[in-house]
Design a protein around this motif. Structure first.
Motif, short mmCIF file in Angstrom:
data_model
loop_
_atom_site.label_atom_id
_atom_site.label_comp_id
_atom_site.label_asym_id
_atom_site.label_seq_id
_atom_site.Cartn_x
_atom_site.Cartn_y
_atom_site.Cartn_z
N ASP A 62 0.85 -1.19 0.00
CA ASP A 62 0.00 0.00 0.00
C ASP A 62 0.89 1.25 0.00
O ASP A 62 2.12 1.16 0.09
CB ASP A 62 -0.97 0.00 1.19
CG ASP A 62 -0.26 -0.02 2.54
OD1 ASP A 62 0.85 0.56 2.66
OD2 ASP A 62 -0.81 -0.61 3.49
N MET A 63 0.26 2.40 -0.11
CA MET A 63 1.00 3.65 -0.29
C MET A 63 1.97 3.91 0.87
O MET A 63 3.12 4.30 0.66
CB MET A 63 0.03 4.83 -0.42
CG MET A 63 0.71 6.14 -0.76
SD MET A 63 -0.48 7.51 -0.90
CE MET A 63 -1.49 6.94 -2.27
N THR A 64 1.51 3.65 2.09
CA THR A 64 2.36 3.89 3.26
C THR A 64 3.63 3.05 3.21
O THR A 64 4.74 3.54 3.42
CB THR A 64 1.59 3.58 4.55
OG1 THR A 64 0.46 4.46 4.64
CG2 THR A 64 2.47 3.77 5.78
N GLN A 88 4.94 1.56 0.58
CA GLN A 88 5.78 1.94 -0.56
C GLN A 88 6.75 3.05 -0.17
O GLN A 88 7.95 2.97 -0.45
CB GLN A 88 4.91 2.41 -1.72
CG GLN A 88 4.14 1.32 -2.43
CD GLN A 88 3.34 1.86 -3.60
OE1 GLN A 88 3.81 2.69 -4.36
NE2 GLN A 88 2.12 1.38 -3.74
N ASP A 144 5.78 2.98 -10.73
CA ASP A 144 5.21 4.29 -10.44
C ASP A 144 6.18 5.38 -10.89
O ASP A 144 7.23 5.59 -10.29
CB ASP A 144 4.93 4.41 -8.94
CG ASP A 144 4.12 5.65 -8.58
OD1 ASP A 144 4.50 6.76 -9.03
OD2 ASP A 144 3.12 5.52 -7.87
#
Length: 270
Positions: free
Chosen positions: A172-174, A176, A200
């Motif tokens: 998830d973004m955190t 990453q 990304d």
């Protein structure tokens, strides 16, 4: 620009299908280099070849001026560590046992586990912030924790060069950001040369000193993100229309894709 890794006329293939064709590439020492490009363009294949996991059809990979094909497996493992996509640990393995695997290149019949090995493993656990998890089973960890454990194993290997194939996949973004911040700190503090494949584009621009865009079996463009990334490159490499502006926090290129979506006029920023 000091050369850490260089390819000369490198051609890679799977069977009769050529994936990379006569590629010349220089990866600078002490920097973070990120490979970008569309799916199937050969980014991961190129990384595998640099790590000597894939034999070239022709050409060569040089590690600090030496042909990597002529180096022994242990000699390579003492200089270069690779973390492949979605690695799988044997069932029942603890974090500590996994990280200890990084010391394998230094073990011989005459020289078994040493105090130096213990120090390197402890340092790797501390650097990745998972010392408290060392007795946990790898299978029981969250995605971010598991990825930190694998990175700790590569750190225990104590190599100057780290190769990582999509280290943020499925996170998830955190998590990453946590993983990329960790790699950035390793580069800043220890001057390790890091080579990554990332999907990304915006995160690639934020963390990379050097971007390598791969297309049509060649290097399409290479250089600092702020000098390389623009709407024309994104259109050519990814086939996507976009606007490229600047990240308001870091000043790095920020890609805003065109596409269908809701347009909302807001009085204030989020």
């Amino acid at each position: 620009m000091a050369e850490a890794i260089e390819t000369k006329d490198l051609t890679l293939s799977y069977g009769d299908e050529v994936i990379i064709d006569e590629l010349d590439l220089i990866i600078p020492k002490g920097e973070i280099t990120v490979f970008i490009g569309g799916n199937g363009c050969g980014k991961s294949t190129l990384l595998r070849s640099i790590a000597r996991l894939l034999k070239p059809k022709s050409g060569a990979v040089l590690l600090e001026g030496k042909a990597i094909s002529q180096m022994s497996t242990k000699a390579v493992a003492k200089q270069l560590a690779i973390l492949p996509q979605s690695p799988i640990a044997p069932e029942g393995l603890t974090v500590l046992q996994l990280v200890k695997q990084g010391r394998y290149p230094y073990q011989t019949w005459l020289k078994q586990w040493s105090e130096e090995d213990e120090k390197k493993v402890t340092a790797a656990l501390l650097a990745t912030g998972i010392e408290s998890l060392k007795d946990r089973l790898v299978d029981s960890l969250s995605g971010g924790q598991r990825q930190r454990a694998w990175i700790a194993m590569t750190l225990a290997q104590d190599t100057e060069f780290l190769l990582l194939d999509e280290p943020t996949t499925y996170l998830d973004m955190t998590h990453q950001i946590e993983i990329l911040d960790l790699l950035f700190e390793l580069n800043e503090k220890e001057k390790r040369t890091i080579v990554m494949v990332l999907h990304d584009l915006n995160l690639a621009c934020r963390y990379a000193h050097n971007i390598v865009a791969v297309k049509n079996k060649k290097v399409f463009a290479q250089g600092k993100p702020e000098l390389v990334i623009n709407s024309e490159l994104v259109k050519s490499v990814f086939g996507m229309e976009c606007e490229v502006t600047f990240d308001p926090l870091f000043g790095t290129p920020l890609c805003i894709p065109h596409g269908k979506g809701r347009y909302i006029l807001r009085q204030k920023p989020f």
